[in-house]
Design an enzyme around this catalytic site. Structure first.
Site, short mmCIF file in Angstrom:
data_model
loop_
_atom_site.label_atom_id
_atom_site.label_comp_id
_atom_site.label_asym_id
_atom_site.label_seq_id
_atom_site.Cartn_x
_atom_site.Cartn_y
_atom_site.Cartn_z
N THR A 270 53.35 22.13 53.07
CA THR A 270 51.89 21.65 52.68
C THR A 270 52.21 20.91 51.35
OG1 THR A 270 51.31 23.54 51.21
CG2 THR A 270 50.52 23.55 53.49
N LYS B 93 47.93 35.16 42.54
CA LYS B 93 47.99 35.48 43.83
C LYS B 93 47.71 37.11 43.80
CE LYS B 93 47.13 31.80 46.04
NZ LYS B 93 46.02 31.50 46.94
N SER C 220 49.50 35.21 49.11
CA SER C 220 51.12 34.55 49.22
C SER C 220 52.11 35.78 49.17
CB SER C 220 51.16 33.84 48.00
OG SER C 220 52.57 33.40 47.86
N ASN D 34 40.36 29.59 50.70
CA ASN D 34 41.68 29.11 50.89
C ASN D 34 42.27 27.87 49.66
OD1 ASN D 34 43.79 27.72 52.62
ND2 ASN D 34 42.60 25.81 52.02
N ASP E 108 33.18 22.34 44.59
CA ASP E 108 34.34 22.37 43.76
C ASP E 108 34.35 23.94 43.20
OD1 ASP E 108 35.90 22.18 41.68
OD2 ASP E 108 34.90 20.43 40.70
#
Length: 235
Positions: free
Chosen positions: A193, A164, A137, A79, A53
């Protein structure tokens, strides 16, 4: 054999990256909070599961101990990530996104990267060819985000692009601090996604291409870069 850990690897880009790397011979660790799903994905892919986690120091430390006891680590793919959405899959605007919302996003997307990288660097440091891939991103590019004619200018939210962009800054700093490693940020592209309600036009197979390519870098590969399928992106 190259040993790789992927966080948030039970679905989407993480799962597809795990599948592709396992297929080319990596020993892959599926890092996930959901033990049942993590074990199922690991079994399907011929990988290994580790409970992880990214929000919890003890969980990450225990994961690093387990991976270390099993033999070490060569590649880390950061990720795991989240994006705030409202009812109906709406992206919050600057008028209604609060400090608490932004903090919630940063906790996973930024502090999670720091927490995991800090815990696993001692293992990576022992590798002959350590690699760190930070999934970023296109929204992290301030050049792109501020270009009225650019494809990301439409995005209204605060927390996600800011988080990001922070990941990109971490990438630069880690690349400088760890010169023996290849440390890069990756823009996978707008991929369908659960993160975005499956709104992206790309498949996960297309989205994972650059992540997989950067995870397979050798010692002479680039470091401290921000890349997409089309090449190096502006910060």
């Amino acid at each position: 054999m190259t040993t790789t850990l992927i966080t948030g690897a039970t679905r989407g880009l993480g799962e597809e990256t795990a599948r592709r790397l396992a297929a080319v011979g990596h020993e892959v660790w599926i890092g996930a909070r959901d033990a049942d799903r993590g074990r199922a994905v690991a079994e399907e892919l011929g990988a290994r599961f580790v409970a992880l986690d990214v929000l919890d120091d003890d969980s990450v430390a225990a994961a690093a101990d387990l991976v270390g006891e099993a033999g070490g680590l060569d590649v880390l793919v950061n990720n795991a990530g989240i994006e705030p959405r409202r009812a109906g899959n709406a992206i919050p605007t600057p008028a209604d996104e609060t400090a608490a919302d932004v903090l919630w996003t940063f906790a996973t997307n930024v502090l999670g990267v720091v927490r995991v990288t800090h815990a696993f660097w001692p293992l990576l440091h022992r590798s002959a060819a350590p690699v760190i891939v930070n999934v970023s991103s296109g929204l992290a590019s301030l050049t792109g985000l501020s270009d009225p004619d650019g494809p990301t200018h439409f995005y209204p939210g605060l927390g996600y692009p800011a988080s990001k962009a922070a990941v990109n800054a971490l990438t630069v700093q880690y690349a400088k601090a760890f010169p023996a490693a290849r440390v890069n940020a990756v823009e996978p592209g707008f991929t369908a996604t659960a993160l975005n309600g499956f709104a992206g036009p790309q498949t996960v197979a297309e989205g994972a291409e650059t992540i997989v390519r950067m995870a397979r870098l050798g010692p002479d590969g680039p470091t401290g870069t921000f890349v997409s399928r089309d090449g190096v992106l502006p910060w």
